[in-house]
Design a protein around this motif. Structure first.
Motif: not given
Length: 251
Positions: A9-17, A42-43
């Motif tokens: 549900n959004s790799v940007g919003a969830r990147l640290p997790r 994409f990271p």
């Protein structure tokens, strides 16, 4: 080999997790869905730094899928034949053909997106005609279908809505009938392996969820363990989905 699927549900919003989860769970092959970013967003650098090769398909809107692998990754397909949205990716990873899918939601049974969802399932099923169920293959991702009534917390809540209609369930069943096993995962709480909980009304804490994320696996692949990683749904700013993690042995 450890494989996993997760609608982030959004790799940007969830990147640290995501980065923390990759380091603590150490999956070898991961299918991600709903990345909500384009190729440039994409990271890749951050994920590659953890030892993964990356295949991502996305246009920056509400869809997007990816495959991450630390056992080798050879892209096979970036588009489901006949469909244009970035909801499908295929790669060969360490001897396992890996298919990451983000099936359309369908919105409502009287919405054109519902018919589109069924057409999408049909297109996915047709891709299997060129495959051999005896070969190591996995389709995993967010299917947006509860396979049975036991896969929703209260059937009365879903009466007349998508995700539980007979045509949707039949479409999911057609993939399994082709020759795949629906891998049973240990639940993170209580007795049902829910993978999705709405953010609203305290659904997660009440365990009022749905099982709509699946790992469909060739029977030639031996499952050692499988569980819903409910801990990844906890805390601040989580995805509304939990990963499904499966330890397997290839033939």
């Amino acid at each position: 080999m450890r494989i996993a699927t997760w609608n982030v549900n959004s790799v940007g919003a969830r990147l640290p997790r995501l980065l923390d989860w990759l380091q603590t769970r150490e999956p070898d092959v991961v299918a991600l869905q709903e990345t909500k970013t384009n190729e440039a967003g994409f990271p890749t650098a951050e994920v590659t730094a953890l030892g993964y090769e990356v295949m991502h398909v996305g246009d920056g809107r509400w869809n997007g899928v990816a495959i991450l692998s630390r056992v080798g990754l050879e892209p096979v397909s970036r588009q489901l034949p006949g469909m244009t949205e970035p909801r499908y990716a295929v790669a060969d990873c360490g001897g396992l053909r890996t298919i990451s899918v983000y099936v359309p939601n369908g919105r409502a049974v009287d919405d054109p997106h519902y018919a589109y969802k069924l057409d999408w399932f049909d297109a996915l099923r047709r891709t299997l005609d060129d495959q051999d169920p005896a070969q190591p293959l996995v389709i995993m991702g967010d299917f947006n279908v509860a396979r049975t009534d036991a896969d929703v917390w209260d059937t009365r809540v879903f009466e007349g809505s998508t995700h539980v209609t007979p045509p949707e369930r039949a479409a999911l069943e057609s993939l399994i009938d082709w020759g795949l096993d629906d891998v049973p995962a240990r639940p993170g709480k209580n007795d049902r392996p829910y993978t999705y909980w709405d953010y609203r009304a305290g659904r997660f804490h009440k365990d009022q969820g749905m099982r709509i994320d699946y790992v469909l696996l060739s029977p030639s692949v031996t499952v050692q363990d499988a569980y819903v990683d409910r801990d990844a749904r906890k805390g601040t700013g989580p995805s509304d989905h939990a990963p499904v993690v499966v330890d397997v042995t290839l033939p």
